[in-house]
Design a protein around this motif. Structure first.
Motif, PDB file in Angstrom:
ATOM      1  N   MET A 189      -0.206  10.469  -6.180  1.00 30.69           N
ATOM      2  CA  MET A 189       0.292  10.593  -7.806  1.00 30.69           C
ATOM      3  C   MET A 189       0.313   9.101  -8.144  1.00 30.69           C
ATOM      4  N   THR A 190      -0.182   8.927  -9.439  1.00 28.72           N
ATOM      5  CA  THR A 190      -0.067   7.514 -10.214  1.00 28.72           C
ATOM      6  C   THR A 190       0.930   7.490 -11.502  1.00 28.72           C
ATOM      7  N   GLY A 191       0.764   6.233 -11.928  1.00 31.23           N
ATOM      8  CA  GLY A 191       1.488   6.293 -13.104  1.00 31.23           C
ATOM      9  C   GLY A 191       3.050   6.321 -13.124  1.00 31.23           C
ATOM     10  N   THR A 192       3.649   6.218 -14.230  1.00 29.47           N
ATOM     11  CA  THR A 192       5.161   5.926 -14.149  1.00 29.47           C
ATOM     12  C   THR A 192       5.753   7.027 -15.252  1.00 29.47           C
ATOM     13  N   SER A 193       7.102   6.829 -15.213  1.00 34.35           N
ATOM     14  CA  SER A 193       7.815   7.768 -16.191  1.00 34.35           C
ATOM     15  C   SER A 193       7.634   7.412 -17.599  1.00 34.35           C
ATOM     16  N   THR A 194       7.544   8.142 -18.423  1.00 35.83           N
ATOM     17  CA  THR A 194       7.232   7.869 -19.968  1.00 35.83           C
ATOM     18  C   THR A 194       8.605   7.514 -20.792  1.00 35.83           C
ATOM     19  N   GLU A 195       9.658   7.477 -19.866  1.00 30.80           N
ATOM     20  CA  GLU A 195      11.161   7.332 -20.544  1.00 30.80           C
ATOM     21  C   GLU A 195      11.388   5.584 -20.458  1.00 30.80           C
ATOM     22  N   ALA A 196      12.267   5.245 -21.575  1.00 33.20           N
ATOM     23  CA  ALA A 196      12.551   3.977 -21.500  1.00 33.20           C
ATOM     24  C   ALA A 196      11.272   2.853 -21.415  1.00 33.20           C
ATOM     25  N   VAL A 197      10.123   3.361 -21.979  1.00 33.53           N
ATOM     26  CA  VAL A 197       9.036   2.368 -22.026  1.00 33.53           C
ATOM     27  C   VAL A 197       8.673   1.707 -23.100  1.00 33.53           C
ATOM     28  N   TYR A 229      -1.719  -2.242 -11.546  1.00 32.85           N
ATOM     29  CA  TYR A 229      -1.792  -1.698 -12.899  1.00 32.85           C
ATOM     30  C   TYR A 229      -2.708  -0.360 -12.785  1.00 32.85           C
ATOM     31  N   THR A 230      -2.109   0.385 -14.011  1.00 32.66           N
ATOM     32  CA  THR A 230      -2.839   1.643 -14.053  1.00 32.66           C
ATOM     33  C   THR A 230      -2.895   1.913 -15.542  1.00 32.66           C
ATOM     34  N   GLU A 231      -3.552   2.994 -15.856  1.00 32.20           N
ATOM     35  CA  GLU A 231      -3.607   3.483 -17.216  1.00 32.20           C
ATOM     36  C   GLU A 231      -2.389   4.145 -17.415  1.00 32.20           C
ATOM     37  N   LEU A 232      -1.733   4.117 -18.653  1.00 28.78           N
ATOM     38  CA  LEU A 232      -0.580   5.073 -19.089  1.00 28.78           C
ATOM     39  C   LEU A 232      -0.622   5.581 -20.329  1.00 28.78           C
ATOM     40  N   PRO A 233       0.167   6.386 -20.771  1.00 32.48           N
ATOM     41  CA  PRO A 233      -0.054   7.048 -22.109  1.00 32.48           C
ATOM     42  C   PRO A 233      -0.067   5.845 -23.217  1.00 32.48           C
ATOM     43  N   GLY A 234      -1.061   5.460 -23.907  1.00 30.35           N
ATOM     44  CA  GLY A 234      -1.020   4.492 -24.821  1.00 30.35           C
ATOM     45  C   GLY A 234      -1.567   3.139 -24.311  1.00 30.35           C
ATOM     46  N   GLY A 235      -1.972   2.944 -23.063  1.00 29.97           N
ATOM     47  CA  GLY A 235      -2.019   1.570 -22.751  1.00 29.97           C
ATOM     48  C   GLY A 235      -1.969   1.373 -21.214  1.00 29.97           C
ATOM     49  N   VAL A 236      -1.575   0.348 -20.743  1.00 36.23           N
ATOM     50  CA  VAL A 236      -1.919  -0.220 -19.286  1.00 36.23           C
ATOM     51  C   VAL A 236      -0.475  -0.521 -18.775  1.00 36.23           C
ATOM     52  N   GLY A 237       0.018  -0.277 -17.668  1.00 36.88           N
ATOM     53  CA  GLY A 237       1.328  -0.926 -17.304  1.00 36.88           C
ATOM     54  C   GLY A 237       1.427  -0.731 -15.644  1.00 36.88           C
ATOM     55  N   LEU A 238       2.645  -0.708 -15.211  1.00 36.37           N
ATOM     56  CA  LEU A 238       2.949  -0.775 -13.693  1.00 36.37           C
ATOM     57  C   LEU A 238       2.721   0.925 -13.146  1.00 36.37           C
ATOM     58  N   ASP A 239       2.058   0.699 -11.933  1.00 30.10           N
ATOM     59  CA  ASP A 239       1.879   2.238 -11.262  1.00 30.10           C
ATOM     60  C   ASP A 239       3.008   2.067 -10.368  1.00 30.10           C
ATOM     61  N   VAL A 240       4.224   2.707 -10.820  1.00 33.76           N
ATOM     62  CA  VAL A 240       5.295   2.568  -9.968  1.00 33.76           C
ATOM     63  C   VAL A 240       5.406   3.201  -8.621  1.00 33.76           C
ATOM     64  N   PRO A 241       4.888   4.332  -8.554  1.00 34.52           N
ATOM     65  CA  PRO A 241       4.825   4.965  -7.176  1.00 34.52           C
ATOM     66  C   PRO A 241       3.856   4.365  -6.122  1.00 34.52           C
ATOM     67  N   ALA A 242       2.776   3.615  -6.721  1.00 35.22           N
ATOM     68  CA  ALA A 242       1.859   2.856  -5.615  1.00 35.22           C
ATOM     69  C   ALA A 242       2.706   1.588  -5.437  1.00 35.22           C
ATOM     70  N   PHE A 243       3.326   0.889  -6.452  1.00 38.17           N
ATOM     71  CA  PHE A 243       3.940  -0.013  -6.115  1.00 38.17           C
ATOM     72  C   PHE A 243       4.960   0.026  -4.878  1.00 38.17           C
ATOM     73  N   LEU A 244       5.824   1.126  -5.242  1.00 37.62           N
ATOM     74  CA  LEU A 244       7.034   1.349  -4.372  1.00 37.62           C
ATOM     75  C   LEU A 244       6.454   1.751  -2.820  1.00 37.62           C
ATOM     76  N   LEU A 294       9.082  -8.846  -5.609  1.00 41.49           N
ATOM     77  CA  LEU A 294       9.234  -7.524  -6.554  1.00 41.49           C
ATOM     78  C   LEU A 294       8.271  -7.799  -7.568  1.00 41.49           C
ATOM     79  N   THR A 295       7.383  -8.878  -7.570  1.00 37.52           N
ATOM     80  CA  THR A 295       6.432  -8.794  -8.486  1.00 37.52           C
ATOM     81  C   THR A 295       5.366  -8.094  -8.210  1.00 37.52           C
ATOM     82  N   PRO A 296       4.567  -7.328  -9.036  1.00 35.99           N
ATOM     83  CA  PRO A 296       4.647  -7.560 -10.822  1.00 35.99           C
ATOM     84  C   PRO A 296       5.823  -6.636 -11.300  1.00 35.99           C
ATOM     85  N   ALA A 297       6.482  -6.018 -10.641  1.00 40.13           N
ATOM     86  CA  ALA A 297       7.637  -5.209 -11.296  1.00 40.13           C
ATOM     87  C   ALA A 297       8.580  -6.005 -12.126  1.00 40.13           C
ATOM     88  N   VAL A 298       8.793  -7.309 -11.607  1.00 36.26           N
ATOM     89  CA  VAL A 298       9.605  -8.158 -12.452  1.00 36.26           C
ATOM     90  C   VAL A 298       8.901  -8.996 -13.473  1.00 36.26           C
TER      91      VAL A 298
END
Length: 294
Positions: free
Chosen positions: A1-9, A87-102, A215-219
């Motif tokens: 699984m890659t990507g992150t939630s689209t909530e509160a983005v 970093y990964t592709e997200l809806p509309g752009g590029v952002g943090l791959d949260v599952p991979a980071f965690l 915690l970089t790059p999440a911070v």
């Protein structure tokens, strides 16, 4: 699984995130410029080198801007970040791959528990920076050989012996000399760090920088730089209140062996505790955002 939630983005337009990145780079350049100059010249500094030796984030890494969890970089230029780790592709752009980071950074649980525990405690003042004195107690070996002891070895030992040593921070206590360890009212361990660290401790507040870059790059990089600046200021007090005579380096001593020096130290300590509390809550907000996005 890659990507992150689209909530509160939050989507960041390319003009906005590029301006933020450039502003951050200028800020860090001003903060680390003297250190880089000294490093090129092979010069050592008894106060500021600590920020780049004990803490292992390189200046170039500190300079690299990240938007943090919950932000999506918009625009064609955002794709340039895709080769970077987490970093990964997200809806509309590029952002943090949260599952991979965690998955790669299992430190989140520890950091969140530590920061939460410290935030819930009152600040205990009055240790007077005696940890630095305990690190040279009854030994001819000193950590900063290019700097003399302000009171000499015997005078330094007398200060330790005439005070109540009450260091609660393991990463300070572990550098105590053998004869100094039994004098401490506590015997901190790594396992008990979350139970012992408290918001008045200079090193607990300095370490906000460590937890920010762990915690970089999440911070967001602006928060990492804020923590670095606080750590840098605390380091100055730490050494001004130490047994070392740093006047030739431009640092006037905080004479904690006197009543006036103790009062001054506690005022600095109180201010750092208040500022550290704000940064600690911002880091905890990042931890909560990571959990919400996972």
């Amino acid at each position: 699984m890659t990507g992150t939630s689209t909530e509160a983005v939050t989507g960041l337009a390319e003009t906005e995130w590029r301006e933020r990145a450039e502003r951050h780079e200028r800020r860090v350049d001003a903060l680390v410029g003297d250190h880089l100059r000294r490093r090129r010249a092979g010069e050592r500094h008894p106060v500021e080198d600590f920020l780049f030796t004990y803490y292992n984030l390189k200046p170039a890494q500190l300079r690299r801007w990240h938007p943090g969890v919950g932000s999506v970089l918009l625009g064609e230029g955002a794709r340039d970040r895709l080769p970077e780790r987490f970093y990964t592709e997200l809806p509309g752009g590029v952002g943090l791959d949260v599952p991979a980071f965690l998955a790669a950074r299992p430190v989140l649980d520890f950091v969140e528990r530590l920061l939460s525990s410290v935030a819930e405690r009152p600040a205990h003042l009055g240790c007077f920076g005696l940890h630095e004195w305990a690190m040279v107690y009854r030994t001819e070996e000193v950590r900063h050989g290019q700097v003399p002891l302000r009171l000499g070895h015997e005078g330094t030992d007398r200060v330790v012996e005439s005070h109540r040593v009450q260091c609660s921070h393991f990463d300070a206590f572990r550098f105590f000399t053998g004869p100094a360890r039994p004098l401490n009212t506590l015997q901190p361990t790594r396992e008990a760090q979350a139970e012992l660290d408290q918001p008045g401790c200079l090193h607990a507040n300095m370490d906000l920088y460590k937890w920010a870059y762990k915690l970089t790059p999440a911070v967001p990089s602006e928060l990492v730089a804020d923590c670095f600046e606080l750590s840098r200021e605390i380091r100055v007090l730490d050494m001004r209140a130490s047994p070392y005579d740093l006047r030739d380096w431009g640092y006037q001593p905080v004479r904690i062996e006197t009543a006036e020096g103790k009062a001054a130290y506690m005022e600095y300590q109180r201010d750092f505790a208040e500022r550290g509390a704000v940064l600690r809550e911002r880091l905890l907000a990042v931890c909560r955002d990571l959990r919400a996005a996972s």
